[in-house]
Scaffold this motif. Structure first.
Motif, PDB file in Angstrom:
ATOM      1  N   VAL A 207      26.623  13.054  14.803  1.00  3.56           N
ATOM      2  CA  VAL A 207      27.805  13.806  15.327  1.00  3.56           C
ATOM      3  C   VAL A 207      28.506  14.081  13.913  1.00  3.56           C
ATOM      4  O   VAL A 207      28.795  13.254  13.165  1.00  3.56           O
ATOM      5  CB  VAL A 207      28.661  13.141  16.215  1.00  3.56           C
ATOM      6  CG1 VAL A 207      29.942  14.157  16.457  1.00  3.56           C
ATOM      7  CG2 VAL A 207      27.732  12.789  17.412  1.00  3.56           C
ATOM      8  N   ILE A 208      28.853  15.368  13.690  1.00  6.52           N
ATOM      9  CA  ILE A 208      29.515  16.163  12.607  1.00  6.52           C
ATOM     10  C   ILE A 208      31.066  16.175  13.004  1.00  6.52           C
ATOM     11  O   ILE A 208      32.128  16.108  11.901  1.00  6.52           O
ATOM     12  CB  ILE A 208      28.782  17.447  12.160  1.00  6.52           C
ATOM     13  CG1 ILE A 208      29.107  18.362  13.144  1.00  6.52           C
ATOM     14  CG2 ILE A 208      27.764  17.190  11.750  1.00  6.52           C
ATOM     15  CD1 ILE A 208      28.569  19.806  12.783  1.00  6.52           C
ATOM     16  N   GLY A 209      31.486  16.361  14.403  1.00  6.28           N
ATOM     17  CA  GLY A 209      32.701  16.491  14.468  1.00  6.28           C
ATOM     18  C   GLY A 209      32.974  16.346  16.111  1.00  6.28           C
ATOM     19  O   GLY A 209      32.163  16.680  16.820  1.00  6.28           O
ATOM     20  N   ILE A 210      34.132  16.235  16.562  1.00  5.84           N
ATOM     21  CA  ILE A 210      34.482  16.038  17.946  1.00  5.84           C
ATOM     22  C   ILE A 210      35.477  17.349  18.181  1.00  5.84           C
ATOM     23  O   ILE A 210      36.554  17.208  17.524  1.00  5.84           O
ATOM     24  CB  ILE A 210      35.263  14.737  18.369  1.00  5.84           C
ATOM     25  CG1 ILE A 210      34.216  13.590  18.101  1.00  5.84           C
ATOM     26  CG2 ILE A 210      35.716  14.812  19.731  1.00  5.84           C
ATOM     27  CD1 ILE A 210      34.893  12.411  18.196  1.00  5.84           C
ATOM     28  N   ALA A 329      31.850  12.250   6.342  1.00  4.98           N
ATOM     29  CA  ALA A 329      30.547  12.805   5.779  1.00  4.98           C
ATOM     30  C   ALA A 329      29.567  11.553   5.130  1.00  4.98           C
ATOM     31  O   ALA A 329      28.315  11.884   5.279  1.00  4.98           O
ATOM     32  CB  ALA A 329      30.946  14.015   4.684  1.00  4.98           C
ATOM     33  N   GLY A 330      30.339  10.676   4.632  1.00  7.46           N
ATOM     34  CA  GLY A 330      29.428   9.649   3.935  1.00  7.46           C
ATOM     35  C   GLY A 330      28.940   8.759   5.004  1.00  7.46           C
ATOM     36  O   GLY A 330      27.776   8.226   4.906  1.00  7.46           O
ATOM     37  N   LEU A 331      29.553   8.580   6.122  1.00  2.00           N
ATOM     38  CA  LEU A 331      28.861   7.806   7.266  1.00  2.00           C
ATOM     39  C   LEU A 331      27.745   8.742   8.022  1.00  2.00           C
ATOM     40  O   LEU A 331      26.629   8.098   8.174  1.00  2.00           O
ATOM     41  CB  LEU A 331      29.970   7.318   8.427  1.00  2.00           C
ATOM     42  CG  LEU A 331      31.083   6.287   7.997  1.00  2.00           C
ATOM     43  CD1 LEU A 331      31.947   5.996   9.030  1.00  2.00           C
ATOM     44  CD2 LEU A 331      30.121   5.117   7.326  1.00  2.00           C
ATOM     45  N   SER A 336      21.997   9.336   8.904  1.00  2.00           N
ATOM     46  CA  SER A 336      20.997  10.300   8.683  1.00  2.00           C
ATOM     47  C   SER A 336      19.844   9.408   7.713  1.00  2.00           C
ATOM     48  O   SER A 336      18.624   9.732   8.353  1.00  2.00           O
ATOM     49  CB  SER A 336      21.281  11.537   7.910  1.00  2.00           C
ATOM     50  OG  SER A 336      21.978  12.314   8.806  1.00  2.00           O
ATOM     51  N   GLU A 337      20.041   8.807   6.823  1.00  2.00           N
ATOM     52  CA  GLU A 337      19.276   8.122   6.042  1.00  2.00           C
ATOM     53  C   GLU A 337      18.439   7.009   6.750  1.00  2.00           C
ATOM     54  O   GLU A 337      17.285   6.720   6.702  1.00  2.00           O
ATOM     55  CB  GLU A 337      19.806   7.631   4.744  1.00  2.00           C
ATOM     56  CG  GLU A 337      20.194   8.739   3.985  1.00  2.00           C
ATOM     57  CD  GLU A 337      20.864   8.303   2.743  1.00  2.00           C
ATOM     58  OE1 GLU A 337      21.390   6.964   2.672  1.00  2.00           O
ATOM     59  OE2 GLU A 337      21.304   9.146   1.637  1.00  2.00           O
ATOM     60  N   ALA A 338      19.383   6.403   7.442  1.00  2.00           N
ATOM     61  CA  ALA A 338      18.909   5.297   8.605  1.00  2.00           C
ATOM     62  C   ALA A 338      17.763   5.813   9.554  1.00  2.00           C
ATOM     63  O   ALA A 338      16.471   5.179   9.642  1.00  2.00           O
ATOM     64  CB  ALA A 338      19.937   4.621   9.489  1.00  2.00           C
ATOM     65  N   ALA A 339      18.098   6.942  10.108  1.00  2.00           N
ATOM     66  CA  ALA A 339      16.928   7.654  10.896  1.00  2.00           C
ATOM     67  C   ALA A 339      15.689   8.069  10.145  1.00  2.00           C
ATOM     68  O   ALA A 339      14.570   8.105  10.621  1.00  2.00           O
ATOM     69  CB  ALA A 339      17.783   8.720  11.620  1.00  2.00           C
ATOM     70  N   LYS A 407      27.278  -1.477   0.234  1.00  2.00           N
ATOM     71  CA  LYS A 407      28.068  -0.712  -0.953  1.00  2.00           C
ATOM     72  C   LYS A 407      29.286  -1.198  -1.208  1.00  2.00           C
ATOM     73  O   LYS A 407      29.732  -2.211  -0.757  1.00  2.00           O
ATOM     74  CB  LYS A 407      28.399   0.805   0.073  1.00  2.00           C
ATOM     75  CG  LYS A 407      27.183   1.651   0.393  1.00  2.00           C
ATOM     76  CD  LYS A 407      27.811   2.810   0.963  1.00  2.00           C
ATOM     77  CE  LYS A 407      28.346   3.951   0.105  1.00  2.00           C
ATOM     78  NZ  LYS A 407      28.538   5.147   0.560  1.00  2.00           N
ATOM     79  N   THR A 408      29.522  -1.075  -2.680  1.00  2.00           N
ATOM     80  CA  THR A 408      30.704  -1.599  -3.191  1.00  2.00           C
ATOM     81  C   THR A 408      31.900  -0.563  -2.947  1.00  2.00           C
ATOM     82  O   THR A 408      31.825   0.512  -2.816  1.00  2.00           O
ATOM     83  CB  THR A 408      30.572  -1.806  -4.723  1.00  2.00           C
ATOM     84  OG1 THR A 408      30.181  -0.585  -5.340  1.00  2.00           O
ATOM     85  CG2 THR A 408      29.289  -2.842  -4.859  1.00  2.00           C
ATOM     86  N   GLU A 409      33.202  -1.065  -3.097  1.00  2.00           N
ATOM     87  CA  GLU A 409      34.286  -0.408  -2.858  1.00  2.00           C
ATOM     88  C   GLU A 409      34.383   0.749  -3.972  1.00  2.00           C
ATOM     89  O   GLU A 409      33.925   0.373  -5.288  1.00  2.00           O
ATOM     90  CB  GLU A 409      35.650  -1.244  -3.106  1.00  2.00           C
ATOM     91  CG  GLU A 409      35.476  -2.340  -1.911  1.00  2.00           C
ATOM     92  CD  GLU A 409      35.626  -1.629  -0.513  1.00  2.00           C
ATOM     93  OE1 GLU A 409      36.046  -0.874  -0.416  1.00  2.00           O
ATOM     94  OE2 GLU A 409      35.027  -2.512   0.255  1.00  2.00           O
ATOM     95  N   GLY A 410      34.850   1.804  -3.699  1.00  2.00           N
ATOM     96  CA  GLY A 410      34.719   3.034  -4.542  1.00  2.00           C
ATOM     97  C   GLY A 410      33.469   3.823  -4.416  1.00  2.00           C
ATOM     98  O   GLY A 410      33.547   4.891  -5.401  1.00  2.00           O
ATOM     99  N   GLN A 411      32.670   3.525  -3.750  1.00  2.00           N
ATOM    100  CA  GLN A 411      31.322   4.232  -3.773  1.00  2.00           C
ATOM    101  C   GLN A 411      31.373   5.105  -2.643  1.00  2.00           C
ATOM    102  O   GLN A 411      30.232   5.513  -2.137  1.00  2.00           O
ATOM    103  CB  GLN A 411      30.116   3.098  -3.638  1.00  2.00           C
ATOM    104  CG  GLN A 411      29.732   2.769  -5.059  1.00  2.00           C
ATOM    105  CD  GLN A 411      28.490   1.917  -5.028  1.00  2.00           C
ATOM    106  OE1 GLN A 411      28.165   1.404  -3.912  1.00  2.00           O
ATOM    107  NE2 GLN A 411      27.784   2.259  -6.172  1.00  2.00           N
ATOM    108  N   ASP A 412      32.310   5.134  -1.641  1.00  2.00           N
ATOM    109  CA  ASP A 412      32.322   5.810  -0.231  1.00  2.00           C
ATOM    110  C   ASP A 412      32.181   7.434  -0.473  1.00  2.00           C
ATOM    111  O   ASP A 412      32.438   7.926  -1.493  1.00  2.00           O
ATOM    112  CB  ASP A 412      33.680   5.781   0.433  1.00  2.00           C
ATOM    113  CG  ASP A 412      33.900   4.226   0.516  1.00  2.00           C
ATOM    114  OD1 ASP A 412      32.959   3.430   0.739  1.00  2.00           O
ATOM    115  OD2 ASP A 412      35.242   3.657   0.728  1.00  2.00           O
ATOM    116  N   GLY A 413      31.427   7.855   0.623  1.00  2.00           N
ATOM    117  CA  GLY A 413      31.120   9.431   0.542  1.00  2.00           C
ATOM    118  C   GLY A 413      32.212   9.837   1.325  1.00  2.00           C
ATOM    119  O   GLY A 413      33.068   9.428   2.042  1.00  2.00           O
TER     120      GLY A 413
END
Length: 413
Positions: A207-210, A329-331, A336-339, A407-413
């Motif tokens: 889902v990209i948006g609600i 977007a990062g999540l 997507s990568e998990a799929a 993931k470490t802090e500061g690497q969020d998308g």
């Protein structure tokens, strides 16, 4: 598929069946928030949370939470879940599947022997569906700190919302600001409630948006007259005028739909006065439900409604207006990568229905995945989702949680 799944379809199926047995007699499947059946469902979930190794509690907003503590208390919490309440005569998967799959994620991580750095919280939000108090998403609004205080005074069946929240273990006196601190992310699984994934032969949608949801009340005023003695060319029939307006609404909404973004407009509530067979209708009230991916589409449509022209007297009034919500977007990328890591084809899509994730997005990064439902049906007894799709979703969410945890802090998308 690149590997065998650690998630258990048998466990998911057993929990779905367990909750499905808790329903009002002869009303599959009805377990409305603040009802005895809902309380029984919560008892079932408390037991299953505990046997899944989770520490069980209820927050001030009446949300049931199962906690799997992480190694690093300062890392924050990854939360997953949905809701277990239903609409009247609704389905067995809407919301419920999201809670059960979230629980299965916790069990899958345990099977893998994974110790997360973050806390993992499984949540059953209180009253996502429209409740007996006429409002929805009570638990997620409370958790995000945006539950209107005056809602607590709304009453039904001899008690107000504040008391009803206390009855399920909440504490409305402590609702001031967000109830969860240091949330790293929120993830929600839900059935699509539409036909797109099944039509495309896909098991997963990211889902990209609600959509934003707005409601406009339209009043059409004509003149009540005798149905037998008033000539057809001497009438001011409010219903005839209203029917013209409904047709215009349908045509304009279809034109907007063809412009590449999700948009719907529905006249789902309709009242006629005096509503007698031998009286020309003198007044019509209708409620227009507007759902738009782009806020500018909603704004333009509402402006058009307020200035709609007809021979009769027409008044349009905005009742509620909730803006669209974009998922993180990062999540989305992690999901997507998990799929893709499982070799699962998927697509991006917009949710045309509201979800708890829309309110969680106010306090932390939030994202959703959809699984298909048979014939696109939902909010009905025929609602159905395949266990294989739900098991795949549990595996994808488990992989996503592990990747997010690493993931470490500061690497969020």
């Amino acid at each position: 598929m690149k590997r065998n799944l650690d998630a258990s379809g048998d466990e998911i199926s057993a929990d779905l069946d367990g909750l499905a047995r808790i329903t009002d007699p002869d009303r599959p499947w009805t377990r409305r928030a603040f009802s005895p059946r809902f309380d029984q469902g919560r008892d079932y979930l408390r037991d299953r949370f505990a046997t899944s190794g989770l520490q069980v509690s209820t927050d001030a907003g009446g949300n049931l939470i199962g906690l799997r503590p992480g190694i690093d208390p300062t890392a924050g919490t990854i939360m997953i879940g949905s809701h277990s309440d239903t609409v009247p005569d609704g389905g067995r998967f809407d919301g419920v599947a999201g809670v059960i799959v979230a629980m299965e994620v916790a069990r899958t991580l345990e099977r893998r022997g994974v110790r997360l750095r973050h806390n993992l919280a499984v949540v059953d939000f209180l009253a996502e569906e429209v409740s007996i108090f006429g409002v929805s998403c009570i638990g997620s609004r409370a958790m995000a700190g945006v539950l209107p205080h005056n809602w607590l005074d709304r009453s039904s069946d001899g008690r107000d919302l504040a008391q009803a929240m206390r009855d399920v273990g909440g504490n409305p006196g402590k609702l001031s600001g967000a109830l969860q601190q240091n949330l790293r992310a929120f993830l929600e699984l839900h059935i699509e409630q539409g036909p797109v994934l099944e039509r495309d032969g896909l098991s997963i949608g990211v889902v990209i948006g609600i959509v934003g949801i707005s409601r406009v009340e339209i009043s059409v005023t004509g003149r009540p007259d005798h149905a037998g003695t008033t000539p057809m060319n001497a009438r001011a029939d409010a219903l005839v005028a209203a029917s013209r307006i409904v047709g215009q609404i349908d045509a304009r909404a279809k034109a907007l739909t063809g412009q590449g973004a999700h948009f719907t407009a529905t006249v789902g509530e309709f009242e006629i006065a005096p509503n007698a067979a031998n009286v020309v209708p003198g007044r019509v009230r209708m409620l227009v439900d507007i759902r738009a991916e782009r806020p500018e589409d909603s704004a333009a449509f509402i402006s058009w409604l307020k200035n709609i022209e007809d021979d009769s007297e027409v008044e349009a009034r905005l009742i509620s207006d909730n803006a669209p919500v974009r998922m993180d977007a990062g999540l989305q990328q992690i999901l997507s990568e998990a799929a893709e890591g499982l070799g699962v084809a998927h697509r991006s899509m917009v949710s045309g229905a509201g979800h708890d994730a829309a309110f969680m997005a106010r306090i932390c990064p939030a994202a959703m995945i959809f699984v298909p439902c048979k014939d696109g049906r939902s909010h009905c007894p025929e609602e159905w989702a395949d266990i294989a799709d739900l098991t795949l979703a549990a595996e994808i969410l488990s992989d996503a949680v592990m990747k997010l945890d690493a993931k470490t802090e500061g690497q969020d998308g």
